[in-house]
Design a protein around this motif. Structure first.
Motif, PDB file in Angstrom:
ATOM      1  N   TYR A   1     -11.861  -2.654  10.027  1.00 14.85           N
ATOM      2  CA  TYR A   1     -11.185  -2.188  11.044  1.00 14.85           C
ATOM      3  C   TYR A   1     -11.027  -0.890  10.977  1.00 14.85           C
ATOM      4  O   TYR A   1     -10.975   0.195  11.982  1.00 14.85           O
ATOM      5  CB  TYR A   1      -9.817  -2.722  11.369  1.00 14.85           C
ATOM      6  N   LEU A   2     -10.436   0.006   9.772  1.00  8.50           N
ATOM      7  CA  LEU A   2     -10.411   1.162   9.650  1.00  8.50           C
ATOM      8  C   LEU A   2     -11.616   2.073   9.850  1.00  8.50           C
ATOM      9  O   LEU A   2     -11.627   3.126  10.189  1.00  8.50           O
ATOM     10  CB  LEU A   2      -9.524   1.366   8.278  1.00  8.50           C
TER      11      LEU A   2
ATOM     12  N   ALA B   1       4.883  -0.613  22.736  1.00  4.54           N
ATOM     13  CA  ALA B   1       5.030   0.203  21.612  1.00  4.54           C
ATOM     14  C   ALA B   1       5.119  -0.636  20.540  1.00  4.54           C
ATOM     15  O   ALA B   1       4.415  -0.092  19.293  1.00  4.54           O
ATOM     16  CB  ALA B   1       6.647   0.993  21.715  1.00  4.54           C
ATOM     17  N   ALA B   2       5.668  -1.849  20.415  1.00  6.64           N
ATOM     18  CA  ALA B   2       5.585  -2.756  19.318  1.00  6.64           C
ATOM     19  C   ALA B   2       4.140  -3.261  19.071  1.00  6.64           C
ATOM     20  O   ALA B   2       3.761  -3.161  17.723  1.00  6.64           O
ATOM     21  CB  ALA B   2       6.401  -3.937  19.520  1.00  6.64           C
ATOM     22  N   ALA B   3       3.373  -3.404  20.184  1.00  6.92           N
ATOM     23  CA  ALA B   3       1.941  -3.736  19.875  1.00  6.92           C
ATOM     24  C   ALA B   3       1.139  -2.788  19.218  1.00  6.92           C
ATOM     25  O   ALA B   3       0.297  -3.225  18.461  1.00  6.92           O
ATOM     26  CB  ALA B   3       1.243  -4.344  21.181  1.00  6.92           C
TER      27      ALA B   3
ATOM     28  N   ALA C   1      -0.792  -1.087  11.986  1.00  7.37           N
ATOM     29  CA  ALA C   1      -0.801  -1.533  10.488  1.00  7.37           C
ATOM     30  C   ALA C   1      -1.893  -2.564  10.408  1.00  7.37           C
ATOM     31  O   ALA C   1      -2.406  -2.612   9.074  1.00  7.37           O
ATOM     32  CB  ALA C   1       0.828  -2.187  10.601  1.00  7.37           C
ATOM     33  N   LEU C   2      -2.279  -3.231  11.163  1.00  8.52           N
ATOM     34  CA  LEU C   2      -3.617  -4.100  11.008  1.00  8.52           C
ATOM     35  C   LEU C   2      -4.827  -3.432  10.614  1.00  8.52           C
ATOM     36  O   LEU C   2      -5.722  -3.650   9.794  1.00  8.52           O
ATOM     37  CB  LEU C   2      -3.658  -5.031  12.175  1.00  8.52           C
ATOM     38  N   ILE C   3      -4.852  -2.090  11.470  1.00  9.55           N
ATOM     39  CA  ILE C   3      -6.060  -1.202  11.295  1.00  9.55           C
ATOM     40  C   ILE C   3      -6.104  -0.669   9.999  1.00  9.55           C
ATOM     41  O   ILE C   3      -7.077  -0.598   9.257  1.00  9.55           O
ATOM     42  CB  ILE C   3      -6.004  -0.334  12.254  1.00  9.55           C
ATOM     43  N   ARG C   4      -4.764  -0.354   9.593  1.00 12.15           N
ATOM     44  CA  ARG C   4      -4.626   0.308   8.095  1.00 12.15           C
ATOM     45  C   ARG C   4      -5.139  -0.743   7.041  1.00 12.15           C
ATOM     46  O   ARG C   4      -5.290  -0.492   5.941  1.00 12.15           O
ATOM     47  CB  ARG C   4      -3.426   0.827   7.816  1.00 12.15           C
TER      48      ARG C   4
END
Length: 401
Positions: free
Chosen positions: A244-245, A228-230, A236-239
């Motif tokens: 990535y987005l 879940a943390a991953a 967050a990284l994708i956003r």
């Protein structure tokens, strides 16, 4: 709402100082006067310790719709802008809105234009709104622009709620189904494993498979938390990265059933935004830049970015859209006709009406299709687990007889 440091004297002449929150310096001085404190100095505190948490400043679409609809009604009734904002500041339920509108009212009374005062509070007044307000101020039809904004945000709110409700239902059902399966594998199945271990007979393959799966789930349940943390970190990284987005939105748009709904919703949002901006006489290049930021889909934003570059070169708005898979031929043809006839606002309005209706129908179809599929999958999985327990018990009963 910022913090202010004040210094002065109380009713007995004793020096006092401290910190107080307020929308403006004038509001803080007013609060101090009610406490019989004569403030000699009131200064806004800087630094991240005295700033509001950004997460708590997220815009609430429902409050935005309420504010615009009430403001449009007051302006059309002949009430002045500054008095309308003062009235709304006193009756908004959100403290954030009350404080912001109080600050906007003070700026307007000081001679600042409404659009300029609103631009200071981008957390509540997005660029689309401030640019349309600016165009309304320049054209002398601010009441009509506010009415247009109210209609726009009402339709955007209904569209967003429709899509969210259609997607949340199957997600909740899938999550509940997964929780039931994990409970059966981690808690119920292991209780039968001890009982079957006492029998000398060989267990059926389906029972061995489910028991092995149950042991894996019960021993590795702790992995749910790091997973879940991953997942949160990945989101967050994708956003945070545009590339990535883009690929995330590409995958969503290519997903069967769901992708079609998201595509129609994105086109409807884009078209409604463009129609509102063009109808308010916002300059074309500025309107395209605003739509690029608010469309909410990076695949669509990439094409709009290409359209802006095409316009800057003196070419057509519709050229980058032609042939791109995200735009149906009907959309590009209507945009081309709108460019040639000078009626882009009307064309985009018709496109938005059409795709908003399409979203309504598509979400209803998606619900009707996904519900029986998810229930059938859950029934099969639970049936396999029950069969894995029942089959060896029937064989044991046959042996006893």
């Amino acid at each position: 709402m910022p913090f202010y440091h004040y210094y002065g004297r109380d009713a007995y002449g004793v020096p006092v100082e401290g910190k107080m929150r307020g929308a403006t310096e004038k509001e803080v001085r007013g609060k101090l006067e009610k406490k019989a404190v004569h403030a000699k100095e009131v200064k806004q505190l800087e630094g991240w310790l005295y700033q509001d948490v950004p997460v708590l400043q997220r815009q609430n679409p429902k409050e935005m719709v309420l504010f615009l609809r009430q403001l449009a009604t007051l302006l059309q009734a002949g009430i002045t802008l500054v008095e309308s904002i003062k009235l709304l500041a006193g009756q908004m339920q959100s403290r954030q809105w009350r404080d912001t509108l109080a600050a906007v009212e003070e700026d307007i009374r000081g001679g600042t234009a409404f659009s300029a005062a609103a631009e200071k509070h981008r957390n509540l007044f997005p660029p689309l709104m401030t640019n349309m307000i600016k165009a309304g101020e320049a054209g002398g039809d601010l009441d009509e622009v506010i009415e247009r904004l109210a209609v726009y945000y009402e339709k955007q709110y209904r569209l967003r709620q429709k899509v969210l409700s259609s997607l949340s239902y199957p997600l909740i059902l899938a999550g509940a189904s997964m929780a039931v399966v994990i409970f059966l594998l981690a808690v119920v199945v292991p209780t039968f494993a001890d009982m079957f271990a006492g029998f000398q007979a060989e267990l059926p393959w389906i029972t061995r498979f489910v028991l092995t799966l149950g042991n894996v789930v019960s021993s590795l349940w702790w992995l749910l938390f790091p997973l879940a943390a991953a997942g949160i970190a990945a989101a967050a990284l994708i956003r945070s990265r545009r590339e990535y987005l883009y690929w995330w939105h590409y995958v969503l748009l290519r997903t069967p059933i769901v992708g079609g709904v998201l595509q129609k919703a994105a086109i409807a949002r884009m078209s409604r935004t463009w129609s509102s901006l063009f109808a308010s006489s916002v300059p074309v290049l500025q309107a395209v830049s605003i739509v690029e930021r608010v469309v909410g889909n990076e695949v669509l934003a990439t094409v709009i970015r290409d359209s802006r570059k095409s316009l800057e070169k003196g070419e057509s708005l519709a050229d980058p859209m032609n042939g791109h898979w995200i735009f149906p031929p009907m959309v590009t043809q209507m945009v081309t006709v709108g460019e040639k006839t000078g009626s882009l606002d009307q064309m985009f309005d018709k496109i938005a009406d059409f795709y908003e209706e399409e979203v309504d129908q598509a979400t209803d179809r998606m619900k009707s299709m996904m519900e029986p599929v998810l229930i059938s999958v859950l029934a099969v999985v639970v049936g396999v687990i029950v069969a894995s327990v029942a089959v060896p018990m029937f064989e044991i009963f046959d042996t006893i007889e």
